[in-house]
Design an enzyme around this catalytic site. Structure first.
Site, PDB file in Angstrom:
ATOM      1  N   ASP A   1      -0.282  -1.167  -0.187  1.00 46.66           N
ATOM      2  CA  ASP A   1       0.697  -1.913  -0.991  1.00 46.66           C
ATOM      3  C   ASP A   1       0.377  -1.952  -2.474  1.00 46.66           C
ATOM      4  OD1 ASP A   1      -1.493  -3.536  -0.968  1.00 46.66           O
ATOM      5  OD2 ASP A   1      -0.425  -5.373  -0.497  1.00 46.66           O
TER       6      ASP A   1
ATOM      7  N   TYR B   1       1.101  -7.531  -2.554  1.00 45.68           N
ATOM      8  CA  TYR B   1       1.157  -8.736  -1.722  1.00 45.68           C
ATOM      9  C   TYR B   1      -0.218  -9.404  -1.685  1.00 45.68           C
ATOM     10  CZ  TYR B   1       5.351  -6.260  -0.259  1.00 45.68           C
ATOM     11  OH  TYR B   1       6.543  -5.581  -0.246  1.00 45.68           O
TER      12      TYR B   1
END
Length: 360
Positions: A223, A227
């Site tokens: 990611d 996040y």
């Protein structure tokens, strides 16, 4: 001057001319699409049309490089020389041979791939390549660390079926098509649940030892740090123990100390192989420029070489990962994505080049 310009233009490859023509095309965006989406679609289409030619050229380049290396090695052996290339060649051949028997560790690793919807196509490709590298590390380790790939039922599975169809022949790896992690956890048995540990970079709880009969969970996500606290929050919501590897003792990183999913699994395997010494494991798995010092006295960071003494080497690029989805060219000649996983031509083993981003 004109002759020089003519010669230079003649030297330009057909692919470069085609690319320039592609750039000069007037883009008429279909209704309902953004210009960026449409250009991405055109690049995808162009890659589909040229990927076979690109892959063939790459195979030919690799073959030529192997032949040149073999000639140099033969010449060195004939002259009685023992150069570094010859040593590395024999080391590489030995490394490709999987051990006939593995020592059981009673440790299981779960790669929790429930975060499928949080990743784009390119990140799905990167994760699939990391899983492939993890399988290679498991296969060649002298110790058997159990590996389960869970929530394997969405885009990640589609990627494997399209680009890595031989995954169903992998040995000693379990693909579990559950929807949620709690579906496979002993949620009603607190004692059994206490032996599950979710690995996350967002905790001060350091794991010094991989305990037998315990299961360690790695968040299967790429990611790029979008996040925060993702794995931590999930572990806490399920009542799981949390922990992190002793990253700060052995490697230097700016910001959050996050490792790729494949690196975490490889470190666990190497920990067993190196007499349960994290220092030696980090030295074997991570790029030299990230390691604080090459340890010569076990895993005690106080006895390691100073960082300035370690030769700086560039981290391998993600260029070789050859993904399938959202294919984009990296430069004017080489696309990022590919139909096939990163496997060597002579075996089913992937390349060792890292891909960053998991929350560990």
């Amino acid at each position: 001057m004109e002759n020089q310009d003519t010669e230079q233009s003649q030297k330009r490859s057909g692919s470069e001319v085609e690319k320039d023509d592609f750039k000069r095309q007037k883009v008429v965006v279909p209704e309902g699409m953004t210009k960026r989406e449409y250009k991405r679609q055109l690049k995808q289409q162009r890659w589909e049309e040229t990927k076979d030619e690109y892959k063939q050229k790459k195979r030919e380049k690799k073959k030529a490089a192997r032949e040149r290396r073999k000639e140099r090695i033969k010449e060195a052996e004939a002259n009685g020389e023992t150069n570094e290339e010859l040593y590395n060649y024999h080391q590489m051949k030995r490394a490709k041979v999987a051990p006939q028997e593995q020592i059981d560790t009673d440790v299981k690793i779960i790669m929790d791939c429930e975060f499928d919807s949080l990743m784009n196509d390119k990140e799905i490709v990167s994760l699939s390549n990391q899983i492939t590298r993890s399988y290679s590390a498991k296969k060649h380790s002298t110790y058997d660390v159990q590996l389960d790939i869970t929530s394997f039922n969405k885009n990640l599975k589609k990627r494997f079926e399209k680009a890595i169809p031989q995954y169903d022949k992998w040995t000693n790896v379990t693909f579990v098509e559950n929807d949620k992690l709690e579906d496979i956890l002993p949620m009603d048995d607190k004692q059994a649940l206490s032996k599950y540990v979710y690995l996350t970079a967002d905790t001060d709880e350091v794991i010094d030892t991989l305990e037998p009969h315990h299961t360690y969970i790695i968040g299967g996500i790429v990611d790029k740090n979008r996040y925060k606290n993702l794995c931590l929050n999930k572990a806490q919501s399920l009542g799981l123990k949390i922990g992190r590897l002793p990253i700060d003792k052995f490697i230097k990183m700016n910001g959050r100390q996050v490792l790729a999913t494949s690196h975490v699994f490889e470190l666990c395997c190497k920990w067993f192989e190196n007499d349960k010494d994290w220092g030696k494991a980090f030295n074997e798995v991570l790029p030299p420029r990230k390691v604080k010092g090459k340890l010569t006295h076990g895993s005690d960071p106080e006895k390691s070489i100073e960082p300035s003494e370690v030769s700086e080497q560039p981290v391998s690029s993600e260029q070789s990962e050859q993904p399938v989805l959202s294919e984009q060219p990296v430069s004017s000649e080489q696309p990022v994505l590919s139909e096939q996983p990163v496997l060597s031509e002579s075996s089913d083993e992937p390349s060792d080049e890292p891909s960053k981003g998991a929350d560990h």
